[in-house]
Scaffold this active site. Sequence first.
Site, PDB file in Angstrom:
ATOM      1  N   HIS A  13       1.634   6.905  -0.355  1.00 52.44           N
ATOM      2  CA  HIS A  13       0.988   6.137   0.522  1.00 52.44           C
ATOM      3  C   HIS A  13      -0.588   6.025   0.008  1.00 52.44           C
ATOM      4  O   HIS A  13      -1.032   7.050  -0.227  1.00 52.44           O
ATOM      5  CB  HIS A  13       0.761   6.721   1.805  1.00 52.44           C
ATOM      6  CG  HIS A  13       0.415   5.969   3.130  1.00 52.44           C
ATOM      7  ND1 HIS A  13      -0.996   5.573   3.069  1.00 52.44           N
ATOM      8  CD2 HIS A  13       0.813   5.171   3.943  1.00 52.44           C
ATOM      9  CE1 HIS A  13      -1.281   4.851   4.130  1.00 52.44           C
ATOM     10  NE2 HIS A  13      -0.251   4.297   4.673  1.00 52.44           N
TER      11      HIS A  13
ATOM     12  N   HIS B  81       0.742  -1.183  -0.010  1.00 48.72           N
ATOM     13  CA  HIS B  81      -0.003  -0.208   0.093  1.00 48.72           C
ATOM     14  C   HIS B  81       0.729   1.466   0.085  1.00 48.72           C
ATOM     15  O   HIS B  81       0.354   2.404  -0.005  1.00 48.72           O
ATOM     16  CB  HIS B  81      -0.843   0.112   1.347  1.00 48.72           C
ATOM     17  CG  HIS B  81      -0.197   0.189   2.690  1.00 48.72           C
ATOM     18  ND1 HIS B  81       0.740  -0.737   3.075  1.00 48.72           N
ATOM     19  CD2 HIS B  81       0.008   1.331   3.375  1.00 48.72           C
ATOM     20  CE1 HIS B  81       1.051  -0.337   4.091  1.00 48.72           C
ATOM     21  NE2 HIS B  81       0.602   0.945   4.378  1.00 48.72           N
TER      22      HIS B  81
END
Length: 621
Positions: free
Chosen positions: A77, A62
Amino acid sequence: MPKMTELILLSPVSGNVIPLTQVNDPVFSQELMGKGFGVEPNNNKVYAPVSGKIAYVAETLHAFGIKTDDGAEVLVHMGINTVELAGKPFNLKISADQTVTAGEEIGTMDVEQIKDSGRPTTVIVAITNTADYVKDIHIQTGQKEAKKTAAIVIPNKQESPTKEKVSYSQIATDIIKNVGGKENINSLIHCITRLRFYLKDESLTNKEELKKIPKVIDVARGGGQYQVVIGQEVTNVYDEIIKQIGNDLADAPIEDSPAKKVPFNQEVKREFSRFLSVLTESIAPLVGIIGGAGMFKGVLAILVQFDLLNRTGATYMMLNSIPKGAFYFLPVLLGYTSAKRLHSNPVILAVVGAILVYFSTVARYLPFPTIVTNYVSSIFPIIFAAWFAKHLERLLKKIIPNILQTFFLPIIEIIILLVVIVTITGPLILIASYKLSDGVNSLYNLNPGIVGLVVDGSYQFLITLGLHWIIIPIVLNDLATNGHSYLNALLSITMVAQGGAVLALALRTHDKKTRNKTLKAATSAFCGITESAMYGFILKYQRVFILSNLGSGIGGLICGLLRVNNYALTGSLVGVLSFVDPQAGINTNFLNAIIAHLATLLITFILVYFWGIKKNPNDQR
């Protein structure tokens, strides 16, 4: 090192570029991870925002980091709290030490899958070594195609002095000591920025000492976890901690590990935290809609008051369906949002909400009291239904053959849910909801002035304890049950107090950058969003915190003495129309609300402006 010129940050995805301060995560929005921007994606493809070498890729895919040739450390992110999705929505084509070029396609993120999990999809780009690298940054907000310029970074011309080599082993030792020692740790997991401890007893921790440890940015609590914010070097620290505490405590999900028992009081705290999380995250997506619809009631009341609309006319009837419909079908909306939060079927729960509303209209012909059959505008029964459905669906999937589930599982689930709610839990919850609303109003009526003083004088303390979230469902229940809320009027006052405190800081500071930040935070508070004011400034300074609470308490006293009432789930200065009586229009309540809010603003501003800042601007504590 090459000569540093402007660094261009490209948008890694197509979507709406927003300032980092608007990102729905306090660690990023307060720029604790560094300066940068967020993007609300409308496409699944992900591109490199800069050229450089891949410094790391999260195991859950992620997030990843890129280090540029001139020393910038850029974190990407994807989504908020998406570490919990175990990499399922992500497909990255990169690996550590690989060289990438700005604009190069490096993978995909399944935006819809992240949305279905109930998590924000915001993609965050942050320069994690901002203190050393960034002199200034200019964000270009608005809709952007991927690979287009989203920010221009002006680097520092001076090279940073050589720093001593950091001992991760010592950092790990110090962190373990200040979370209560190895014996206080049930398990430890980490995401791309934070160590997430499950502790036996949080009272054994030492937050202030933790924040002094090198590499520790901040300490937070949430979701039953004690979170130590590290940044991009979290993996190094995590690995050292695991070496010292043992692999048996690594990555063990506490909820799914019956062998790891916790003290009863700690379990109660954790379950209460989860309960609050479900309530607030179910209601949060609806706050803007319900608040706006409530203010629209005030607009309609004013139009009727000045004979611009007729209550019996077709135009009024049509426009009035907006606020009426939003509240009337609240169980439908909450059925969908609470089911998404609890990972049950949102469509089924929305249908259950619709059936409960319909049942309320026909139940008047049944020999039951209205109090146990009126699900119109209710909130707690449908949230319970979403929780129960989560477990019911698992059971039904085991019992019903796969080939029959498409047609039979939904209707069987709906029937069982309705039987349980209408005959057992629903009436009990409805009675409790009315009792809760009556209790709040009875307490208020004992002495409105003192109640206002206590509530508004202590509300910011509740924020520091994380207990303020429980008040929103109480307010919403009050509005749904009675059509008004004295308690929400008091909450509106404390928003203005926080805005006034930060406005005073803005006008006292001589630093242009700080002034811009404080003015934005004050404006945000006056619009009903106080996170940036509270976490960014008020909580940092003891004097300001105390004086802000004092101003808020005095404002609450004035608000209570004037018995100011509120008619919508909104407040602060932007929500002034929520104080217009939907039946009477502009009256003394509206005028008293203006008096109370302006008095609070003036009092708090004066307190902080003259006594909140010491002569030494660096010593405000």
